[in-house]
Scaffold this active site. Structure first.
Site, PDB file in Angstrom:
ATOM      1  N   SER A  24      68.595  88.734  62.055  1.00 39.77           N
ATOM      2  CA  SER A  24      68.046  87.713  61.160  1.00 39.77           C
ATOM      3  C   SER A  24      66.526  87.725  61.108  1.00 39.77           C
ATOM      4  CB  SER A  24      68.540  86.326  61.584  1.00 39.77           C
ATOM      5  OG  SER A  24      68.167  86.039  62.918  1.00 39.77           O
ATOM      6  N   ASP A 196      61.918  77.765  65.655  1.00 38.94           N
ATOM      7  CA  ASP A 196      63.012  77.002  66.273  1.00 38.94           C
ATOM      8  C   ASP A 196      63.279  77.469  67.702  1.00 38.94           C
ATOM      9  OD1 ASP A 196      64.072  79.493  65.831  1.00 38.94           O
ATOM     10  OD2 ASP A 196      65.715  78.838  64.538  1.00 38.94           O
ATOM     11  N   HIS A 199      63.549  82.149  66.048  1.00 39.84           N
ATOM     12  CA  HIS A 199      63.065  82.826  64.844  1.00 39.84           C
ATOM     13  C   HIS A 199      61.565  82.598  64.669  1.00 39.84           C
ATOM     14  CE1 HIS A 199      67.415  82.085  64.112  1.00 39.84           C
ATOM     15  NE2 HIS A 199      67.349  83.343  63.709  1.00 39.84           N
TER      16      HIS A 199
END
Length: 243
Positions: A24, A196, A199
């Site tokens: 991601s 967070d 990320h």
């Protein structure tokens, strides 16, 4: 001149490619102010920067996907650079996140297998950059986990072990490596690099972009801009300039 005739006269225009392969953190890199978007802007008219980030994936799954992304017959010769950026999911704690967790030794073996595969399709070691997972800010990530009804499923010390394994694979395979885990923690509070706890924040994206560009610039600086600058096109005979 008909378009078909122009196409027949001119050589096929093929942009070299920089392939970003990861989880991601790579997938999100084309968002506004993302590190992948930064590279694409810096390399416009020189390279296509191709985002092949796949959220949630680990190296066990990635090594199965890579041969479907690059083969000799699908233009491995046009690859200018490849980044391999996994580990944030592999390093998840087995007892709390068994689906994404990959044991440390297997993680290293998977990275090595991917590098060896790229070499087998004639992508040389100097075109490959391994990227370690960034550090984990546990308190922030715990909040994100709790919001989903989960417990904290990663820890920074474990992530560090995976980062060290990534660095070691790079040494053994003679590739470049970007050790984000170490660099982000060097003499500073790294929490501002993360949105967070896991990320990248805007600051983290800028940091990755700068660090990665410092490694890519030398590899790609000799690439020419494709097609002439518009002022250099002969407007009375554009075919002479463009075909």
């Amino acid at each position: 001149m008909a378009l078909a005739e122009a196409g027949a006269r001119g050589r096929l225009l093929r942009w070299p490619r920089v392939l970003l392969f990861g989880d991601s953190i790579t997938e999100y890199s084309f968002q506004e102010n993302g590190w992948g978007a930064y590279l694409a802007e810096r390399l416009v008219r020189k390279c296509d920067v191709v985002n092949r980030g796949i959220s949630g994936y680990n190296t066990r799954w990635a090594k199965l996907i890579l041969p479907r992304l690059i083969t000799e017959s699908t233009g491995a010769d046009s690859i200018a650079a490849v980044t391999i950026f996994f580990g944030a999911n592999d390093s998840a704690l087995k007892e709390l996140n068994p689906k994404q967790h990959v044991p440390l030794e297997e993680y290293a073996a998977n990275l090595k297998a991917m590098v060896q595969y790229l070499k087998s399709v004639d992508i040389t070691a100097d075109k490959i950059i391994l990227i370690t997972p960034p550090p984990l800010q546990e308190s922030a990530w715990e909040k994100a986990c709790l919001a989903k009804g989960d417990r904290l499923n990663r820890c920074n010390a474990t992530t560090g072990q995976y980062a060290q394994a990534c660095v070691q694979v790079a040494k053994e395979c003679d590739t470049d490596v970007l050790d984000l885990w170490s660099l982000m923690q060097k003499n500073q509070d790294f929490s501002s690099y993360l949105s967070d706890g896991l990320h990248l924040s805007a600051k983290g994206n800028s940091f990755v972009a700068a660090q990665l560009w410092s490694r890519l610039e030398n590899k790609l600086s000799a690439l020419p801009s494709l097609l002439p600058y518009w002022r250099d096109v002969d407007h009375t005979n554009p075919e002479a300039s463009l075909l």
